[in-house]
Motif scaffolding. Structure first.
Motif, PDB file in Angstrom:
ATOM      1  N   UNK A 190       0.856  -1.179   0.000  1.00 48.65           N
ATOM      2  CA  UNK A 190       0.000   0.000   0.000  1.00 48.65           C
ATOM      3  C   UNK A 190       0.896   1.235   0.000  1.00 48.65           C
ATOM      4  N   UNK A 191       0.334   2.369  -0.421  1.00 53.09           N
ATOM      5  CA  UNK A 191       1.115   3.601  -0.466  1.00 53.09           C
ATOM      6  C   UNK A 191       0.167   4.784  -0.519  1.00 53.09           C
ATOM      7  N   UNK A 192       0.725   5.964  -0.340  1.00 52.80           N
ATOM      8  CA  UNK A 192      -0.029   7.189  -0.560  1.00 52.80           C
ATOM      9  C   UNK A 192      -0.136   7.436  -2.060  1.00 52.80           C
ATOM     10  N   UNK A 193      -1.030   8.329  -2.445  1.00 57.79           N
ATOM     11  CA  UNK A 193      -1.184   8.648  -3.867  1.00 57.79           C
ATOM     12  C   UNK A 193       0.132   9.133  -4.471  1.00 57.79           C
ATOM     13  N   UNK A 211      -1.326  -0.050  -4.044  1.00 54.79           N
ATOM     14  CA  UNK A 211      -2.704   0.422  -4.007  1.00 54.79           C
ATOM     15  C   UNK A 211      -2.755   1.673  -3.142  1.00 54.79           C
ATOM     16  N   UNK A 212      -3.450   2.697  -3.637  1.00 49.74           N
ATOM     17  CA  UNK A 212      -3.619   3.957  -2.922  1.00 49.74           C
ATOM     18  C   UNK A 212      -5.106   4.280  -2.877  1.00 49.74           C
ATOM     19  N   UNK A 238      -5.124  12.264  -9.800  1.00 49.95           N
ATOM     20  CA  UNK A 238      -4.911  12.278 -11.247  1.00 49.95           C
ATOM     21  C   UNK A 238      -3.448  12.047 -11.614  1.00 49.95           C
ATOM     22  N   UNK A 239      -2.525  12.490 -10.743  1.00 49.57           N
ATOM     23  CA  UNK A 239      -1.094  12.368 -11.029  1.00 49.57           C
ATOM     24  C   UNK A 239      -0.486  11.075 -10.499  1.00 49.57           C
ATOM     25  N   UNK A 240      -1.252  10.283  -9.763  1.00 57.15           N
ATOM     26  CA  UNK A 240      -0.711   9.099  -9.118  1.00 57.15           C
ATOM     27  C   UNK A 240      -0.311   8.028 -10.131  1.00 57.15           C
ATOM     28  N   UNK A 241       0.761   7.281  -9.785  1.00 52.65           N
ATOM     29  CA  UNK A 241       1.219   6.159 -10.608  1.00 52.65           C
ATOM     30  C   UNK A 241       0.826   4.820  -9.990  1.00 52.65           C
ATOM     31  N   UNK A 273      -4.534   3.186 -14.137  1.00 54.70           N
ATOM     32  CA  UNK A 273      -4.779   2.482 -12.876  1.00 54.70           C
ATOM     33  C   UNK A 273      -6.058   1.665 -12.920  1.00 54.70           C
ATOM     34  N   UNK A 274      -6.018   0.521 -12.244  1.00 54.62           N
ATOM     35  CA  UNK A 274      -7.254  -0.194 -11.938  1.00 54.62           C
ATOM     36  C   UNK A 274      -8.050   0.652 -10.949  1.00 54.62           C
TER      37      UNK A 274
END
Length: 333
Positions: free
Chosen positions: A38-41, A49-50, A62-65, A83-84
């Protein structure tokens, strides 16, 4: 960045269907993914997963990978195209369930003194418990009935008093922890659900740099995902609370009963009077002062002194106090 493996045991990656079962959500955009953390955006990658629970984080979403994002129904269109997307009415709580599954805490298993102490100059008083993987540097003394959790690293020439607990922490040299201090306990994080709030796993650490002093019965919480950091030579009085993800600078002074909420950034050479209270996500500049009993709800520029509740620059606070006293006296006359 994954949670530190000295403190959290990595679990086997999970496939999308297992992830959906854990979250209780609904997939609205599907790709083949395997999730390992898990991680932050902002910090997520294709194996993480965020979540987003509040639209104020729409830009970060919107900018998350992230490989998978958990979002409320209203935010599906904001999710990154790669992203899923799993829809949940309780995205933070769903993320918390995944975090607990993928990153369980390392269980305390007592280790022998020979395994954890740098050399014979380390003193462990009666009743000390030290977890596996911990390390204690030369010349450090640990008081009776103190518990040092697995993976904790303690530097040289430290003085740790009786009844202290240290977990999820990296401690520098010449650090002093007085009786009953609590370093690295879980920060205050809860997610709302239909059945009531649930705890959110706290996956970060506490870092105390060289020369820090922590008073009796003070608490410094570990980060929610990143670290809580206290800078070199900062001195903390008794009964002080520092929340998760705070960054405290060098040479700061925190008097008794100061309370600092989560994600506050404090510069160098800052002073807090007794019973000062600081709201979350604020920034206090270098050399600033927070008067005793003040309630801070806004950022303080460098070098300024603020007082009152809500706190404001001290000259403004004093002028208003004098004006109010005059009005009261006029009514009496």
């Amino acid at each position: 960045m994954s949670p530190d493996v000295r403190f959290f045991t990595p679990s086997a990656p999970i496939a999308l269907d297992d992830l959906v079962a854990l979250t209780g959500g609904e997939v609205v955009r599907r790709f083949e993914v395997v999730i390992a953390r898990v991680a932050t955006l902002a910090e997520a990658d294709a194996e993480a997963v965020a979540f987003m629970a509040d639209r104020k984080f729409a830009v970060a979403l919107a900018a998350s990978r992230a490989g998978v994002v958990l979002v409320p129904p209203s935010a599906v269109d904001l999710a990154p195209a790669a992203a899923v997307v799993i829809v949940s009415r309780e995205p933070q709580a769903a993320w918390a369930r995944v975090a607990a599954h993928l990153h369980p805490e390392v269980v305390l298993t007592p280790a022998s003194a020979d395994a954890v102490c740098e050399d014979e100059t380390v003193v462990l008083e009666p009743g000390v418990v030290v977890g596996q993987g911990a390390r204690i540097g030369r010349g450090t003394r640990v008081g009776a009935n103190t518990v040092i959790g697995p993976g904790v690293q303690i530097g040289r020439d430290c003085r740790i008093a009786t009844g202290v607990s240290i977990s999820f922490a990296l401690i520098g040299d010449r650090v002093k922890l007085y009786a009953g201090a609590r370093i690295g306990e879980a920060g205050f994080g809860a997610a709302g659900t239909a059945g009531g709030p649930v705890d959110v796993p706290q996956l970060g650490r506490v870092i105390l740099q060289d020369g820090v002093t922590v008073g009796a019965n003070s608490c410094i919480d570990r980060g929610a995902y990143g670290d809580t950091v206290v800078g070199e030579n900062t001195k903390i009085d008794n009964l002080v609370q520092i929340g998760h993800n705070c960054i405290i600078g060098r040479n700061c002074l925190l008097a008794a009963h100061t309370g600092i909420s989560g994600s506050v950034t404090v510069g160098d050479n800052v002073m807090f009077g007794g019973k000062a209270g600081v709201g979350d996500h604020l920034t206090i500049g270098d050399g600033a002062r927070v008067a005793g009993g003040a309630g801070l709800l806004a950022d303080i520029p460098p070098g300024e002194t603020w007082s009152g509740y809500p706190a404001k620059p001290i000259r403004q606070f004093l002028r208003e106090s004098v004006w109010l006293a005059r009005q009261v006296n006029r009514k009496k006359d």
